[in-house]
Design an enzyme around this catalytic site. Structure first.
Site, PDB file in Angstrom:
ATOM      1  N   GLU A  76       9.465   0.893  10.786  1.00  0.00           N
ATOM      2  CA  GLU A  76      10.558   1.843  10.493  1.00  0.00           C
ATOM      3  C   GLU A  76       9.952   3.224  10.635  1.00  0.00           C
ATOM      4  OE1 GLU A  76      13.547   0.895   9.965  1.00  0.00           O
ATOM      5  OE2 GLU A  76      13.250  -1.226   9.538  1.00  0.00           O
TER       6      GLU A  76
ATOM      7  N   LYS B 172       0.847  -1.202   0.000  1.00  0.00           N
ATOM      8  CA  LYS B 172       0.000   0.000   0.000  1.00  0.00           C
ATOM      9  C   LYS B 172       0.877   1.244   0.000  1.00  0.00           C
ATOM     10  CE  LYS B 172      -1.855   2.892   2.826  1.00  0.00           C
ATOM     11  NZ  LYS B 172      -1.816   4.089   1.981  1.00  0.00           N
TER      12      LYS B 172
ATOM     13  N   CYS C 128      13.767  10.230   6.915  1.00  0.00           N
ATOM     14  CA  CYS C 128      13.623   9.785   8.312  1.00  0.00           C
ATOM     15  C   CYS C 128      14.935   9.898   9.068  1.00  0.00           C
ATOM     16  CB  CYS C 128      13.115   8.358   8.337  1.00  0.00           C
ATOM     17  SG  CYS C 128      14.078   7.280   7.287  1.00  0.00           S
TER      18      CYS C 128
ATOM     19  N   GLU D  58      10.117  15.618  15.421  1.00  0.00           N
ATOM     20  CA  GLU D  58      10.493  15.479  14.007  1.00  0.00           C
ATOM     21  C   GLU D  58       9.721  16.498  13.174  1.00  0.00           C
ATOM     22  OE1 GLU D  58       9.061  12.033  11.755  1.00  0.00           O
ATOM     23  OE2 GLU D  58      11.090  11.763  11.002  1.00  0.00           O
TER      24      GLU D  58
HETATM   25  P1  NAD Z   1       2.521   8.368   7.741  1.00  0.00           P
HETATM   26  O1  NAD Z   1       2.753   7.604   8.974  1.00  0.00           O
HETATM   27  O2  NAD Z   1       1.516   9.467   7.755  1.00  0.00           O
HETATM   28  O3  NAD Z   1       2.053   7.401   6.549  1.00  0.00           O
HETATM   29  C1  NAD Z   1       2.812   6.306   6.134  1.00  0.00           C
HETATM   30  C2  NAD Z   1       1.892   5.283   5.513  1.00  0.00           C
HETATM   31  O4  NAD Z   1       0.993   4.816   6.508  1.00  0.00           O
HETATM   32  C3  NAD Z   1       1.019   5.817   4.376  1.00  0.00           C
HETATM   33  O5  NAD Z   1       0.886   4.821   3.391  1.00  0.00           O
HETATM   34  C4  NAD Z   1      -0.313   6.058   5.064  1.00  0.00           C
HETATM   35  O6  NAD Z   1      -1.409   5.969   4.192  1.00  0.00           O
HETATM   36  C5  NAD Z   1      -0.340   4.922   6.066  1.00  0.00           C
HETATM   37  N1  NAD Z   1      -1.202   5.145   7.236  1.00  0.00           N
HETATM   38  C6  NAD Z   1      -1.549   6.330   7.806  1.00  0.00           C
HETATM   39  N2  NAD Z   1      -2.367   6.102   8.866  1.00  0.00           N
HETATM   40  C7  NAD Z   1      -2.532   4.759   8.958  1.00  0.00           C
HETATM   41  C8  NAD Z   1      -3.251   3.909   9.850  1.00  0.00           C
HETATM   42  N3  NAD Z   1      -3.972   4.398  10.855  1.00  0.00           N
HETATM   43  N4  NAD Z   1      -3.199   2.571   9.654  1.00  0.00           N
HETATM   44  C9  NAD Z   1      -2.450   2.058   8.655  1.00  0.00           C
HETATM   45  N5  NAD Z   1      -1.753   2.805   7.777  1.00  0.00           N
HETATM   46  C10 NAD Z   1      -1.779   4.143   7.934  1.00  0.00           C
HETATM   47  O7  NAD Z   1       3.936   8.871   7.282  1.00  0.00           O
HETATM   48  P2  NAD Z   1       4.290   9.785   6.039  1.00  0.00           P
HETATM   49  O8  NAD Z   1       3.846  11.166   6.367  1.00  0.00           O
HETATM   50  O9  NAD Z   1       3.820   9.151   4.776  1.00  0.00           O
HETATM   51  O10 NAD Z   1       5.895   9.684   6.054  1.00  0.00           O
HETATM   52  C11 NAD Z   1       6.660  10.434   6.881  1.00  0.00           C
HETATM   53  C12 NAD Z   1       7.108   9.639   8.094  1.00  0.00           C
HETATM   54  O11 NAD Z   1       7.726   8.429   7.694  1.00  0.00           O
HETATM   55  C13 NAD Z   1       8.156  10.372   8.895  1.00  0.00           C
HETATM   56  O12 NAD Z   1       7.878  10.281  10.268  1.00  0.00           O
HETATM   57  C14 NAD Z   1       9.442   9.620   8.578  1.00  0.00           C
HETATM   58  O13 NAD Z   1      10.421   9.727   9.562  1.00  0.00           O
HETATM   59  C15 NAD Z   1       8.943   8.234   8.393  1.00  0.00           C
HETATM   60  N6  NAD Z   1       9.889   7.436   7.588  1.00  0.00           N
HETATM   61  C16 NAD Z   1      10.654   6.495   8.225  1.00  0.00           C
HETATM   62  C17 NAD Z   1      11.573   5.744   7.503  1.00  0.00           C
HETATM   63  C18 NAD Z   1      12.455   4.712   8.178  1.00  0.00           C
HETATM   64  O14 NAD Z   1      13.048   3.907   7.485  1.00  0.00           O
HETATM   65  N7  NAD Z   1      12.558   4.702   9.493  1.00  0.00           N
HETATM   66  C19 NAD Z   1      11.718   5.953   6.120  1.00  0.00           C
HETATM   67  C20 NAD Z   1      10.910   6.908   5.505  1.00  0.00           C
HETATM   68  C21 NAD Z   1       9.986   7.646   6.262  1.00  0.00           C
END
Ligand code: NAD
Length: 509
Positions: free
Chosen positions: A268, A193, A302, A403
């Site tokens: 992650e 997804k 991240c 963050e």
């Molecule tokens: P997000 O958590 O808003 O969304 C990530 C994914 O989760 C999306 O596909 C979203 O649709 C889905 N999602 C949102 N709410 C959900 C729920 N309740 N249940 C299931 N899925 C859900 O994050 P974002 O804004 O897309 O990305 C930014 C974040 O990702 C930052 O905090 C960043 O640090 C983190 N990130 C971490 C890594 C790592 O490897 N540690 C890598 C890239 C990004």
């Protein structure tokens, strides 16, 4: 600035399966619209214009994919295929990504906004990730133990089953590769997804997967929002594992939703990573990587080095050079070949970053540079924030602890090694961190004290498919990449064999 040379939108979308102008998702072996016909308009972060219209999946679509995946795993041939056959398909996919290098990188720039020079790296990395796991698929080995005769005990690894894989918008294709490649190598079936903001490159990948001839339902790509499709994957009793990359708050919601069937979960999550610079560091190298650490992908990384922790005696010289260089970074449209830093992914996220900048000022930090939008017409249309630096910060400020996920660097100072380490570890996160010094013993002492999973000495950001990726503390749980990433997609089974087939006589006859 040179004229933008954006390819035509329709040319970029040509490789995607569409119906009536809507890009379709990939469920149960076919490219499909949403069950309720719902769609979403995607917005180009550089221009504010609609870049594509995609199907917006529903809970019913997620359920259809889950049932198809369950069937494919439980009765399909995939988990029983020889690793060599899985490897062949993964090698083919890596080659296909290389063949579509230009299409994928340009589509990623349309998708997420980042400059083409960054998306070209991402596409190469994605192909390399599939190639790495294609190679690894045939390498795993088990263990045998010297147990009392007549038993023989050995251990094998087997696929976990149906894996729901939920990814963010900051590296849309690469995060897909990090999820799919190890899972497929180990014989799992996957439902990916993508973020609802950036699904386009995953959809092009789906067409390549179909072309290559992966068995039906080994990979499905379901679009839709997190609270609907992501949540349904996390809750479903038919899903065996969730692999999630995204924010820490979402990670917590996913962990809770996964408790119903106690599925395996790897997370992650976010970071607020320290970049520690000692006064004896190579000055130009420290400046260069401080900039790269925070402003690559507009800070939407991240592992970004978002806290610069500088030895007091170097502070003024280092900050003044960083501010001078940050002011020269060319911010603009990702398709402009002169652009060095692109836009923020969405208007909503831009506003969130701006709210943090306002908060930093309220909290009493000094805005040393940036803090505003890109001036001019482009800045009005797109979501651009200028490279920003805050100095005179305190450890308890929210801009230091939370963050921001944008091009905002906060500077902290230290007097000695012990204080540098204490400040570096003083957040809820533990994803990444770096140290710059020419004293190699000090570098090792400090790096060993950092409570973080990904670290660097005299560099920032380079990481490789071979090494584990993941965080300490609230930056996550589990590891991706390398053999660790492969192992996280396997169950471990012990097998005990009786080499003297005769009754044990434990109970009398
Ligand atoms: P997000 O958590 O808003 O969304 C990530 C994914 O989760 C999306 O596909 C979203 O649709 C889905 N999602 C949102 N709410 C959900 C729920 N309740 N249940 C299931 N899925 C859900 O994050 P974002 O804004 O897309 O990305 C930014 C974040 O990702 C930052 O905090 C960043 O640090 C983190 N990130 C971490 C890594 C790592 O490897 N540690 C890598 C890239 C990004």
């Amino acid at each position: 600035m040179a004229t933008t040379i954006a390819p035509k939108r329709d040319d970029l979308l040509r490789g995607l399966r569409q119906s009536g102008g809507v890009c379709l998702m990939f469920i149960d072996g076919a490219f499909s619209a949403a069950s309720d016909g719902g769609t979403r308009k995607l917005i180009n972060p550089s221009s504010g214009e609609v870049s594509a219209v995609v199907a917006e999946g529903t809970k019913e679509d997620a359920e259809r994919a889950i049932r198809a995946a369950r069937q494919a795993f439980d009765s399909g041939p995939w988990s029983d295929t020889h690793a060599q056959d899985r490897a062949k398909l993964l090698f083919k996919l890596a080659d296909k990504i290389d063949e579509h290098f230009t299409d994928l990188s340009r589509l990623e720039t349309l998708n997420n906004g980042k400059p083409v020079r960054e998306t070209e790296y991402d596409v190469t990395d994605a192909a390399n990730c599939f190639r790495y796991y294609a190679g690894l698929a045939t390498k795993p080995h088990g263990e045998t133990f010297d147990v009392p005769a007549p038993s023989q005990t050995f251990v094998v690894r087997e696929p976990i089953g149906v894996c729901g894989q939920i990814i963010p918008w900051n590296y849309p294709l690469l995060m897909g590769a990090w999820k799919l490649a190890p899972a497929l190598a180990a014989g799992n079936v996957c439902i990916l997804k993508p973020s609802e903001l950036t699904p386009l490159t995953a959809l092009l990948l789906a067409t390549l997967i179909e072309e290559i001839g992966f068995p039906k339902n080994v990979v499905q790509i379901v679009l839709g929002t997190g609270p609907v499709v992501g949540q349904h994957l996390a809750q479903s009793p038919l899903v065996d594992k969730i692999a999630f990359t995204g924010g820490t708050k979402t990670g917590r919601a996913i962990m809770l939703a996964s408790t119903g069937n106690l599925k395996k979960v790897t997370l992650e999550l976010g970071g607020k990573s320290p970049n520690v610079v000692f006064a004896d560091a190579d000055f130009d190298t420290a400046v260069d990587y401080a900039l790269f650490g925070i402003y690559a992908n507009s800070g939407q990384v991240c592992s970004a080095g978002s806290r610069l922790i500088v030895e007091e005696s170097l502070h003024d010289k280092l900050v003044s050079k960083i501010v001078e260089r940050a002011g020269k970074i060319r911010v603009g449209d990702g398709f402009d070949p002169e652009t060095e830093m692109g836009p923020i992914v969405s208007r909503a996220h831009q506003e969130k970053v701006e709210a943090y900048i306002a908060l930093g000022k309220q909290e009493g930090a000094t805005l040393a540079c940036g803090g505003g939008r890109l001036p001019g017409e482009l800045g009005e249309k797109g979501n651009f924030i200028m490279p920003t630096v805050f100095t005179n910060t305190r450890r308890d400020m929210r801009i230091v602890q939370e963050e921001i996920f944008g091009p905002v660097l906060v500077v902290q100072t230290f007097k000695d090694e012990a204080e540098a380490i204490a400040i570096a570890n003083d957040t809820i996160y533990g994803l990444a961190g770096a140290v710059f010094t020419n004293d190699i013993a000090k570098a090792h002492r400090v790096i060993r004290k950092l409570r973080a999973g990904i670290t660097w000495i005299n560099t920032y950001h380079p990481t490789y498919n071979e090494a584990p990726w993941g965080g300490y503390k609230q930056s996550g749980s589990g590891r991706e990449l390398g053999t660790y990433g492969y192992d996280s997609y396997t169950e471990v089974k012990q097998i005990n064999v009786n080499l003297d087939v005769a009754p044990s006589g434990w109970f009398s006859d």
